[in-house]
Enzyme design. Structure first.
Site, mmCIF file in Angstrom:
data_model
loop_
_atom_site.group_PDB
_atom_site.id
_atom_site.type_symbol
_atom_site.label_atom_id
_atom_site.label_comp_id
_atom_site.label_asym_id
_atom_site.label_seq_id
_atom_site.Cartn_x
_atom_site.Cartn_y
_atom_site.Cartn_z
ATOM 1 N N GLU A 164 4.780 10.447 23.956
ATOM 2 C CA GLU A 164 6.163 10.821 24.269
ATOM 3 C C GLU A 164 6.921 11.306 23.041
ATOM 4 O O GLU A 164 7.675 12.278 23.093
ATOM 5 C CB GLU A 164 6.897 9.635 24.890
ATOM 6 C CG GLU A 164 8.332 9.914 25.292
ATOM 7 C CD GLU A 164 8.446 10.895 26.454
ATOM 8 O OE1 GLU A 164 8.926 12.027 26.228
ATOM 9 O OE2 GLU A 164 8.047 10.529 27.569
ATOM 10 N N GLY B 215 18.638 15.438 3.969
ATOM 11 C CA GLY B 215 17.416 14.828 4.480
ATOM 12 C C GLY B 215 16.969 15.356 5.822
ATOM 13 O O GLY B 215 16.058 14.806 6.446
ATOM 14 N N LYS C 100 5.066 21.855 19.712
ATOM 15 C CA LYS C 100 5.723 21.101 20.779
ATOM 16 C C LYS C 100 5.679 21.850 22.110
ATOM 17 O O LYS C 100 5.408 21.252 23.162
ATOM 18 C CB LYS C 100 7.171 20.803 20.375
ATOM 19 C CG LYS C 100 7.276 19.824 19.219
ATOM 20 C CD LYS C 100 8.719 19.664 18.753
ATOM 21 C CE LYS C 100 8.831 18.666 17.613
ATOM 22 N NZ LYS C 100 10.220 18.545 17.114
#
Length: 416
Positions: A124, A182, A200
């Site tokens: 997931e 970041g 993805k």
């Protein structure tokens, strides 16, 4: 009690352990059993970690321990993650991962092993980070024939584009800001060149349409060429630029692409900003469904990993039947055979001649201008919808015309 091992103690791995410790009581209640971390695999030392007594550098400690029934692979990359995952599955251990590169490359094989062993390989967190998408596709939306998935699947590039749109920053300045906060890696290539989103959408395509979609064959274009002038032109069109991953079922074949797209501000994904991700799923029964949230980060990703662990504990003795097959045929449609509309910017010293040439090459175009001194020597236009190979041929012809100095931007346009 269910014993688990975590392979990789980086950002996601430490987040998984943190979530399990912090929410131990509620997780145990939802899973029906207590979940206990027995090993943490990492080649590094963590002398100040409260979990240092669980650390091992030897994967055999995990693979040879029959008490460990679930392995969490959050190492990233192909190797040694692939070898360790395959060995864990072959030894009868369930595996949970957030590793998009591994799932996109070897998912079909690893899922097949899990099915043969009547165990589970769940991932997931590999697509939406903290956004639930894989389980809804297989459960909540199972009654639907899914025709299309369109998503903003990378938070780094979405943050950069948002800074360019909202703050007027250049790509380079916005990238530096993302790195300082970041949001972007020191080497941001996987994000800004579109490879992360490509992996993805390959996973989502494979899962949705049932056949392995090779991520290396998906047309992929990043955002490194997007300029602040492109953003201004999009604004003039009442639109914004987003890096979209698209997958469609067309007949018996699949079309997949990752590229910047100019979309109208009324589009459901236009308002997805900063590091947030959004995934739009189109089903025949339910219509359009939108999934929205933080697509990355320590705790959001860890949340999705732990949810998979809970799911396995609740169904410890059966396979969840997530699977896709390797097709014997070429199921991906070539980008040249698909239809698009292009936004194009041309540098020239002879605007009337270019406008005449463009009109002959593309037909009825929509010409656009903005109030920017840097674009005074430009002709900008949106083409009619044509097959991409036809649009590319026309662009090549224009680029060879003597009074065209350069074709400086080509961006796809979504008109609805």
């Amino acid at each position: 009690m269910v014993k688990i091992a975590v392979m990789g103690f980086g950002i996601v791995g430490s987040g998984v352990v943190e979530v399990i410790r912090k929410n131990s009581e509620s997780i145990s209640r939802k899973a029906g059993k207590k979940i206990d971390v027995k090993y943490i695999l990492d080649i590094r030392d963590f002398p100040d970690s409260p979990e240092k007594h669980l650390l091992t550098k030897n994967v055999e400690d995990i693979l040879n321990d029959d008490e460990v029934s679930i392995v969490v692979e959050v190492m990233g990359g192909i190797e040694p993650a692939y070898t360790y995952t395959k060995r864990a599955l072959l030894s009868g251990k369930h595996v949970v991962t957030s590793n998009k590169e591994l799932v996109a490359t070897h998912g079909a094989e690893l899922l097949h092993i899990a099915k043969e062993k009547n165990i589970n390989y769940l991932f997931e967190a590999s697509v939406g980070g903290g956004i639930p998408i894989i389980r809804p596709l297989n459960q909540c939306l199972a009654a639907n024939q899914i025709s299309e998935i369109v998503g903003i699947l990378n938070g780094t590039t979405n943050y950069i584009l948002t800074q360019m749109i909202k703050e007027g920053r250049s790509f380079e300045d916005a990238l530096q800001d993302a790195q300082e906060k970041g949001y972007a890696e020191r080497n941001p290539a996987a994000d800004v060149e579109g490879h992360d989103a490509c992996r993805k959408i390959a996973i989502l395509s494979s899962l949705t349409f049932g056949y392995h979609v090779d991520s290396t064959r998906i047309y992929t274009e990043g955002i490194t060429k997007i300029s602040i002038e492109d953003v201004e032109y999009a604004e003039q069109m009442g639109s914004v630029i987003k890096l979209l991953a698209v997958s469609k079922k067309i007949g018996e074949k699949i079309f997949a692409r990752v590229s910047p797209v100019i979309i109208p501000k009324t589009h459901p994904l236009a308002g997805v900003e900063d590091v947030f991700n959004g995934i739009l799923v189109k089903g025949d029964a339910i219509g359009d469904v939108m999934f929205y949230g933080r697509g990355a980060g320590k705790l959001p990703t860890a949340s999705a990993v732990v949810a998979d662990i809970i799911d396995i504990v609740k169904n410890i003795d059966r396979n969840n039947r997530f699977i896709w097959s390797k097709s014997t045929n070429d199921i991906l449609i070539d980008i040249g055979e698909t239809t698009s509309s292009y936004f194009v910017r041309v540098k020239t010293d002879d605007k009337p001649a270019v406008i005449n040439t463009v009109s002959k090459a593309f037909g009825n175009c929509n010409f656009i201008s903005i109030d920017n001194p840097k674009t005074q020597d430009e002709v900008a236009f949106v083409t009619p919808e044509r097959k991409e190979k036809e649009l590319q041929a026309a662009l090549n012809n224009i680029n060879n015309v003597p009074f065209v100095n350069a074709v400086c931007s080509v961006i796809r346009v979504e008109k609805e």
